[in-house]
Design an enzyme around this catalytic site. Sequence first.
Site, PDB file in Angstrom:
ATOM      1  N   ASP A 222       0.883  -1.235   0.044  1.00 53.31           N
ATOM      2  CA  ASP A 222       0.012  -0.083  -0.066  1.00 53.31           C
ATOM      3  C   ASP A 222       0.925   1.030  -0.091  1.00 53.31           C
ATOM      4  OD1 ASP A 222      -2.247   1.651   0.348  1.00 53.31           O
ATOM      5  OD2 ASP A 222      -3.257  -0.252   0.771  1.00 53.31           O
TER       6      ASP A 222
ATOM      7  N   HIS B 265      -4.176   6.427   2.489  1.00 53.22           N
ATOM      8  CA  HIS B 265      -4.643   4.923   2.016  1.00 53.22           C
ATOM      9  C   HIS B 265      -4.266   3.972   2.729  1.00 53.22           C
ATOM     10  CE1 HIS B 265      -5.600   1.780  -0.759  1.00 53.22           C
ATOM     11  NE2 HIS B 265      -6.456   2.429  -1.324  1.00 53.22           N
TER      12      HIS B 265
ATOM     13  N   SER C 206     -10.869  -0.823  -2.291  1.00 50.51           N
ATOM     14  CA  SER C 206      -9.601  -0.885  -1.371  1.00 50.51           C
ATOM     15  C   SER C 206      -9.995  -1.029   0.051  1.00 50.51           C
ATOM     16  CB  SER C 206      -9.063   0.466  -1.294  1.00 50.51           C
ATOM     17  OG  SER C 206      -8.009   0.493  -2.540  1.00 50.51           O
TER      18      SER C 206
END
Length: 776
Positions: free
Chosen positions: A151, A228, A554
Amino acid sequence: MSSLHDGGLIFIFLASLILILNEKVSSVTPAQAKSKIHIVYLGMRQHHDPELITNTHHEMLTTVLGSKEASVDSMLYSYRHGFSGFAAKLTEAQAQAVSELPDVVQVMPSRLHKLKTTRSWDYLGLSSSHSSTNLLHETNMGDGIIIGLLDSGIWPESKVFSDKGLGPIPSRWKGGCSSGQSFNATKHCNRKLIGARYFLKGLEAEIGEPLNTTEYLEYLSPRDALGHGTHTSSIAGGSPVVNASYYGLGFGTVRGGAPGARLAMYKACWNLGGGFCSDADILKAFDKAIHDGVDVLSVSLGSDDILFTEIIKPDSILIGSFHAVAQGISVVCAAGNGGPSAQTVDNTAPWILTVAASSIDRSFPTPITLGNNRTVMGQAMLIGNHTGFASLVYPDDPHVESPSNCLSISPNDTSVAGKVALCFTSGTFETQFAASFVKEARGLGVIIAENSGNTQASCISDFPCIKVSYETGSQILHYISSTRHPHVSLSPSKTHVGKPVPTNVAYFSSRGPSFPSPAVLKPDIAGPGAQILGAVPPSDLKKNTEFAFHSGTSMATPHIAGIVALLKSLHPHWSPAAIKSAIVTTGWTTDPSGEPIFAEGDPTKLADPFDFGGGIVNPNRAADPGLVYDMGTADYIHYLCTLGYNNSAIFQFTEQSIRCPTGEHSILDLNLPSITIPSLQNSTSLTRNVTNVGAVNSTYKASIISPAGITITVKPDTLIFDSTIKTVTFSVTVSSIHQVNTGYSFGSLTWIDGVHAVRSPISVRTMIEESSANDS
């Protein structure tokens, strides 16, 4: 390049970011030099000494480049743990020469990929309440399992990464943490965050210069600038944090699916106006994760070239995931955010657990009070105080006959300044742009009447934006047209949990069938991915908050990764395929309260296997599935044969001597927990085998729901297991009564023993070859 899947389709991401995250990278141009990054893939390791493997890579490259010095300058990475290969800067001629060397399986150009809570775990039946009996408590919250994430990095100071109450780091762990800019390995890693590495060489070679961390607000370290990776990590295995919310919305306890698990971050995605990741860096992250000893890999990213990735050349995710699964590591990947269009699903290899995104039973109703004292409800995430009454305007465009979408508003348009505008849009992108244009014109707020199945309150940040249905928008428009001085008051949003909020497959979630392999059902399963509250860096969304709502596959992916971690803790000897089967065959096809599940789209429809695979994940049933459809490397080799790989390539890919069957190879016999027949002509037969993981003495009977116009028979239709019979093979014969070509229709095959219901979704399309004799 790969992208973080969702980038993160954050419910309030900027309109300018939409262009970056949903198109090919235009601002990130690879270096114009003749040399480009290529990945030289050599298959399985031929040695167990990593240094010897790296020396072999340099010797191979030296034979083409002419000197050891040139080899050292050219090579970015040596892949030497989970598999063998290297990334190097090569001209097309040099790449061609390397591809002709012995032992080279494939040479491929490195591409860029993009990065594609308080309620969701209770919704899935995994309450952390001490009075509850569920998978979470049966596994001691996943203690001892290690979840790796590929990630954008991690924000280690977040409370969700506290190691309070955790025991020692598992002794089998071979990984570690790397210090870098604003990240001290000794200080920031602990018994929760036990691994943190970063990989950047590939991306810098792609853009032709060192990453400018000032321009792009990045850290040359495992620290997360995008938010994220922090968000996904908190969903998968974050420690509990009570009284969490986004300015009061979604109030409750934020935690991961396996709060007792340990986390390892492999930062391969970087903030270049969005999350972008180089194939070379992704493959190195896979290589390290395999070496370090993770149990699960959560990969919320994918390729832009969905339709052709696996047909023309395998990419880093396909290769890395294959070798991870061969080592017993479950790999969970995002299906992508290309929905609701068909054939947009990403990460379609059968060894990957591919995840769609669904909503949960939570909404954020927002009162809209008109000047006539009538109040209607919209969906938003408005925080702060009541706005009071303001002028309400419908910015009609005389040049457009259809309802105004507000896209003709200019920054100097005085008609909306200081007012609330009503706009009619037909999709997510129009909604984002309409809100942005009203904001730029100094509007006070916007009411969006969206003519799509997207129920999310997804508008831009820091601006009052409320979504309503077209019907409600028409009622507001009628009020505007019948009143000389229309006014409106927008009230702060509230949090509503439970009925009547439905469970839907999210509008953005990518759909099947798989383009590369239509006989392999994708996605496999759906998990919560819409408006999920998770941890973020303090700078995320430019607000002083530790938590924020993000949406995307995600967010669904780490939900499934957390559940996989719990299942691995409960069943440590199950293979990745067995765990995948348990999840697919026990999914909810109605919501937890028994209501039907719809797939948001244009129009919204009842969800089918191409929307959510086996259904919405049901963790507690997955813990005791009864039967599993197991697979191993031999089965995946069969899949590679059907894709046309030759015996030599497969040997290097797997280090197993294999001879693909001569003639046509049927992918239909792959032991998947689903049946998908994309081109049924008359009748076809296929085989499956199931392994009993329930009571030793068990009898299962087949229950068939045939797709419309399709006849299905199963032999035998009763499966008997005892102490000597653990696995049983059965055949399925499928025939069509249609005399014309059709679209897909859907059904199921369920094995029932009175306790378990092991359901395999069935998807069939009749395709009859047209006779050339009828041509005129």
